[in-house]
Design a protein around this motif. Structure first.
Motif, mmCIF file in Angstrom:
data_model
loop_
_atom_site.group_PDB
_atom_site.id
_atom_site.type_symbol
_atom_site.label_atom_id
_atom_site.label_comp_id
_atom_site.label_asym_id
_atom_site.label_seq_id
_atom_site.Cartn_x
_atom_site.Cartn_y
_atom_site.Cartn_z
ATOM 1 N N ASP A 1 46.945 32.079 47.231
ATOM 2 C CA ASP A 1 47.740 32.807 46.248
ATOM 3 C C ASP A 1 47.040 34.109 45.866
ATOM 4 O O ASP A 1 45.960 34.095 45.265
ATOM 5 C CB ASP A 1 47.947 31.925 45.016
ATOM 6 N N ALA A 2 47.648 35.219 46.193
ATOM 7 C CA ALA A 2 47.057 36.529 45.907
ATOM 8 C C ALA A 2 46.940 36.793 44.409
ATOM 9 O O ALA A 2 46.178 37.662 43.996
ATOM 10 C CB ALA A 2 47.881 37.632 46.570
ATOM 11 N N ARG A 3 47.657 36.033 43.584
ATOM 12 C CA ARG A 3 47.527 36.214 42.128
ATOM 13 C C ARG A 3 46.207 35.650 41.613
ATOM 14 O O ARG A 3 45.639 36.181 40.667
ATOM 15 C CB ARG A 3 48.681 35.524 41.396
ATOM 16 N N THR A 4 45.722 34.563 42.225
ATOM 17 C CA THR A 4 44.504 33.924 41.737
ATOM 18 C C THR A 4 43.264 34.376 42.498
ATOM 19 O O THR A 4 42.153 34.230 41.997
ATOM 20 C CB THR A 4 44.620 32.396 41.804
ATOM 21 N N THR A 5 43.446 34.897 43.692
ATOM 22 C CA THR A 5 42.315 35.379 44.495
ATOM 23 C C THR A 5 42.641 36.742 45.106
ATOM 24 O O THR A 5 42.595 36.921 46.320
ATOM 25 C CB THR A 5 41.948 34.370 45.607
ATOM 26 N N PRO A 6 42.968 37.739 44.275
ATOM 27 C CA PRO A 6 43.397 39.035 44.817
ATOM 28 C C PRO A 6 42.331 39.702 45.680
ATOM 29 O O PRO A 6 42.661 40.418 46.633
ATOM 30 C CB PRO A 6 43.714 39.867 43.573
ATOM 31 N N GLU A 7 41.065 39.470 45.381
ATOM 32 C CA GLU A 7 39.989 40.091 46.160
ATOM 33 C C GLU A 7 40.009 39.626 47.609
ATOM 34 O O GLU A 7 39.571 40.362 48.506
ATOM 35 C CB GLU A 7 38.623 39.802 45.521
ATOM 36 N N LEU A 8 40.545 38.457 47.854
ATOM 37 C CA LEU A 8 40.596 37.943 49.225
ATOM 38 C C LEU A 8 41.775 38.509 50.015
ATOM 39 O O LEU A 8 41.885 38.286 51.220
ATOM 40 C CB LEU A 8 40.645 36.412 49.213
ATOM 41 N N PHE A 9 42.650 39.227 49.343
ATOM 42 C CA PHE A 9 43.795 39.846 50.005
ATOM 43 C C PHE A 9 43.662 41.366 50.099
ATOM 44 O O PHE A 9 44.598 42.047 50.485
ATOM 45 C CB PHE A 9 45.090 39.470 49.276
#
Length: 125
Positions: free
Chosen positions: A84-92
């Motif tokens: 989920d890009a909302r909870t792990t935006p740095e990974l996206f």
């Protein structure tokens, strides 16, 4: 390989848009089916051999698990969900990507550190 990475960086805006759409849509809109029987067999097999399984859902621009499926999977075994890009935006972040499904070296290091920290917290060692 270098050309593929250049093409991705040239289209990084498309990836950002895709990740943003994934983040704002319901997982039920972007789902895939799980083989529950296979998962149950996998869990039973590894536990029979004294191993506790941890499922990791990688941060890739692919469909996420539906909320009900994720809850069911979590009831069966621990799950570390990075989809989920909302909870792990740095990974996206496209700057950490080789393409939409793979990290570049910096992204791989960042994800590895995050995964190691989360596994450590989960198992308590």
């Amino acid at each position: 390989i270098a050309k593929r990475a250049q093409r991705f960086q040239g289209n990084a805006g498309n990836f950002r848009n895709y990740a943003a759409n994934m983040a704002t849509s319901s997982a039920d809109d972007n789902r895939y089916e799980l083989n529950w029987r296979g998962i149950e067999q996998q869990i039973a097999f590894v536990r029979a051999h004294g191993v506790e399984l941890i499922y990791v859902i990688a941060p890739a621009a692919t469909p996420r698990l539906a909320a009900a499926d994720l809850a069911k999977l979590r009831s069966m075994a621990p799950v570390l969900d990075y989809s989920d890009a909302r909870t792990t935006p740095e990974l996206f972040d496209p700057n950490h990507r080789f393409d939409s499904s793979h990290f570049n070296e910096d992204g791989a290091k960042q994800f590895s550190r995050r995964l190691a920290r989360d596994v450590h917290e989960l198992v308590g060692h």
